[in-house]
Design a protein around this motif. Structure first.
Motif, PDB file in Angstrom:
ATOM      1  N   GLY A  97      44.088  35.077  52.482  1.00  0.00           N
ATOM      2  CA  GLY A  97      44.685  36.330  52.898  1.00  0.00           C
ATOM      3  C   GLY A  97      45.568  37.033  51.880  1.00  0.00           C
ATOM      4  N   GLN A  98      45.566  36.576  50.627  1.00  0.00           N
ATOM      5  CA  GLN A  98      46.355  37.261  49.602  1.00  0.00           C
ATOM      6  C   GLN A  98      45.679  38.547  49.134  1.00  0.00           C
ATOM      7  OE1 GLN A  98      46.782  34.099  46.676  1.00  0.00           O
ATOM      8  NE2 GLN A  98      48.782  33.515  47.509  1.00  0.00           N
ATOM      9  N   ILE A  99      44.350  38.614  49.286  1.00  0.00           N
ATOM     10  CA  ILE A  99      43.574  39.811  48.956  1.00  0.00           C
ATOM     11  C   ILE A  99      42.804  40.233  50.200  1.00  0.00           C
ATOM     12  CG2 ILE A  99      41.739  40.786  47.528  1.00  0.00           C
ATOM     13  CD1 ILE A  99      42.337  38.751  45.413  1.00  0.00           C
ATOM     14  N   LYS A 100      42.793  41.503  50.473  1.00  0.00           N
ATOM     15  CA  LYS A 100      42.045  42.036  51.614  1.00  0.00           C
ATOM     16  C   LYS A 100      40.871  42.878  51.117  1.00  0.00           C
ATOM     17  CE  LYS A 100      45.269  40.642  54.573  1.00  0.00           C
ATOM     18  NZ  LYS A 100      45.029  39.569  55.559  1.00  0.00           N
ATOM     19  N   GLY A 101      39.818  42.951  51.908  1.00  0.00           N
ATOM     20  CA  GLY A 101      38.696  43.834  51.616  1.00  0.00           C
ATOM     21  C   GLY A 101      37.792  43.334  50.504  1.00  0.00           C
ATOM     22  N   ASP A 102      37.023  44.271  49.950  1.00  0.00           N
ATOM     23  CA  ASP A 102      36.059  43.932  48.910  1.00  0.00           C
ATOM     24  C   ASP A 102      36.766  43.575  47.600  1.00  0.00           C
ATOM     25  OD1 ASP A 102      33.992  44.459  50.676  1.00  0.00           O
ATOM     26  OD2 ASP A 102      33.789  46.558  50.030  1.00  0.00           O
ATOM     27  N   VAL A 103      36.166  42.660  46.870  1.00  0.00           N
ATOM     28  CA  VAL A 103      36.728  42.213  45.597  1.00  0.00           C
ATOM     29  C   VAL A 103      35.665  42.322  44.510  1.00  0.00           C
ATOM     30  CG1 VAL A 103      37.747  40.287  44.319  1.00  0.00           C
ATOM     31  CG2 VAL A 103      38.289  40.591  46.748  1.00  0.00           C
ATOM     32  N   ASP A 104      36.003  42.961  43.397  1.00  0.00           N
ATOM     33  CA  ASP A 104      35.110  43.021  42.238  1.00  0.00           C
ATOM     34  C   ASP A 104      35.367  41.766  41.398  1.00  0.00           C
ATOM     35  OD1 ASP A 104      33.554  43.566  40.062  1.00  0.00           O
ATOM     36  OD2 ASP A 104      34.654  45.354  39.416  1.00  0.00           O
TER      37      ASP A 104
END
Length: 465
Positions: free
Chosen positions: A400-407
């Motif tokens: 949960g440290q990053i939300k949504g799409d990740v490149d």
């Protein structure tokens, strides 16, 4: 290490190594190498920069002319190394090229500050000062002992430090603006691989099964750390949710043993010198080495802001060369006791030499009455594999440290400078890995950096989106 090879040796392949710097087959060959064609010895600070640059240019030219081992070796066997160098000098302006190379490499800023946390993960950064690696590469570096990861982050962002020792995920988090405004940072070198462990308080000697750890309190150095991700991974693989079944607390590594002694925590996943100090003080025991979770995992990194890299590219390159050079030296088992003595003083790690020797040599007391030996308990390999960054990003998203799409690939290329480091190594006559990514295994599960979302989807325990 396989990045330090000598192209003027007709009797060997470029991928093999055997001396303390990695260029020669033995220590004796290293000591008697021809100065124009071989590496500088760390102890020989009187060696001129001109000779060093001449060797780098000649080495790079030889590699370019003979990319195939067979052709290079046949040529050298027929004419000899000295004749080969003379022939190169006749048809290629080695002196001019050496002067251009030396001029282009002059650091814009020679007096630099590099921050570090007093743990064995920072070994190359620390030892490069007392053992002369920074001076060898033309920069005067003050390595500054720092209290904690938030402090080292802030001082580097505020330009009090030119570059610093950072947990490998930190430059990713800073670049993405996790918890703050995004600031582009980059990693040209990994400081260490392996070299961590899960240590428990002695009162938990009967709790070797992680399923018995519900309700326990564990310390990690920082939220954006391999320690956090490895401990969470380990707990989850044993059926525990790290967000609900245990408590995780961020504690600066130098304070962990005191907190364990005071019964504020039940254990920690931390650098090996912290683990070993707990054992040395009789307050903890080694439950498991981090390499038993993932053998070859990265931990800490050498990092700098993009602003420093673009504003002082030669200073940055000199720092990187010094770190790579020191890392190669640290990778040799025969140098580990010397390094332990060099980094033990109060202005560096401030630990008993015995503790550091147990970490660096791999022969150590386990706190359970036994003595174990593992030469790869900690190791040193500077190449910043971009697949390491991709794996970290999967765990940032998992928890949960990053939300949504990740490149994934884009961020990895931006932060982990594998391509730049490859070029720098080639310019110095070294042989970097042929690729910037690789697969690896974590607790029996293979990670394919080309399929990060599939990997992420495979975990049953994760924070809900």
């Amino acid at each position: 290490m396989s990045t330090f090879d000598d192209p003027f040796d007709s009797s060997r392949e470029l991928s093999r190594f055997g001396c303390v710097c990695g260029q020669h087959r033995s220590s004796a060959e290293h000591d008697h190498a021809e100065r124009a064609l071989r590496c500088d010895q760390v102890q020989n600070q009187a060696e001129s920069m001109e000779k060093r640059y001449e060797g780098v240019v000649a080495s790079a030219l030889m590699r370019a002319m003979f990319p195939k081992d067979a052709a290079r070796r046949a040529f050298l066997k027929s004419v000899g190394a000295s004749t080969a160098l003379a022939a190169l000098s006749q048809f290629f302006p080695l002196q001019t090229a050496t002067e251009v190379f030396a001029e282009a490499g002059t650091p814009e800023k020679k007096d630099l500050k590099v921050g570090f946390i007093p743990i064995t993960c920072a070994t190359p950064i620390i030892m490069a000062a007392p053992l002369g690696f920074y001076a060898k590469h033309g920069v005067n570096v003050e390595v500054v002992k720092t209290a904690g990861w938030a402090v080292i982050r802030d001082k580097t962002i505020n330009k009090e430090y030119d570059a610093s020792h950072m947990l490998a995920p930190m430059p990713i988090a800073i670049t993405l603006g996790l918890g703050a405004q995004p600031i582009p940072f980059a990693v040209p070198a990994i400081e260490n691989i392996n070299g961590q462990g899960i240590t428990l308080a002695v009162k938990h000697k009967d709790k070797r099964d992680p399923k018995d750890w519900k309700g326990m309190k564990f310390a990690i150095p920082f939220d954006y750390s391999m320690h956090n991700y490895l401990l969470r991974y380990y707990l989850a693989e044993h059926g525990l949710d790290p967000d609900t079944d245990v408590q995780l607390r961020s504690v600066p590594p130098p304070e962990m043993v005191a907190n364990l002694r005071a019964d504020n925590i039940d254990g920690f996943l931390a650098p090996d010198n912290i683990c070993q100090r707990a054992i040395y003080d009789g307050v903890g025991f080694m439950h498991i080495l981090s390499k038993e979770i993932w053998d070859g995992h990265p931990c800490c990194s050498f990092a700098a802001s993009r602003e420093f890299i673009t504003g002082s590219p030669n200073s940055f390159a000199a720092l990187t060369r010094a770190i790579v050079d020191a890392t190669a030296y640290a990778s040799k088992a025969e140098n580990r006791k010397q390094i332990a003595e060099a980094i033990a003083p109060a202005n560096y790690i401030n630990a008993p030499v015995t503790v550091l020797e147990q970490v660096l040599t791999g022969t150590y007391a386990d706190g359970l009455g036994g003595v174990k030996t593992d030469a790869k308990r900690v190791d040193f390999d500077p190449f910043p594999w971009q697949s390491f960054a991709v794996w970290m990003l999967t765990q940032m998203k998992r928890w949960g440290q990053i939300k949504g799409d990740v490149d994934y690939a884009g961020v990895a290329r931006q932060v982990f400078l594998a391509t730049d480091t490859t070029r720098l190594m080639k310019e110095a006559g070294l042989t970097p890995p042929a690729s910037t990514t690789k697969s690896f295994v974590v607790m029996g599960k293979t990670f394919d950096p080309a399929k990060p979302e599939d990997y992420l989807a495979s975990f049953k325990i994760r924070k809900s989106s």
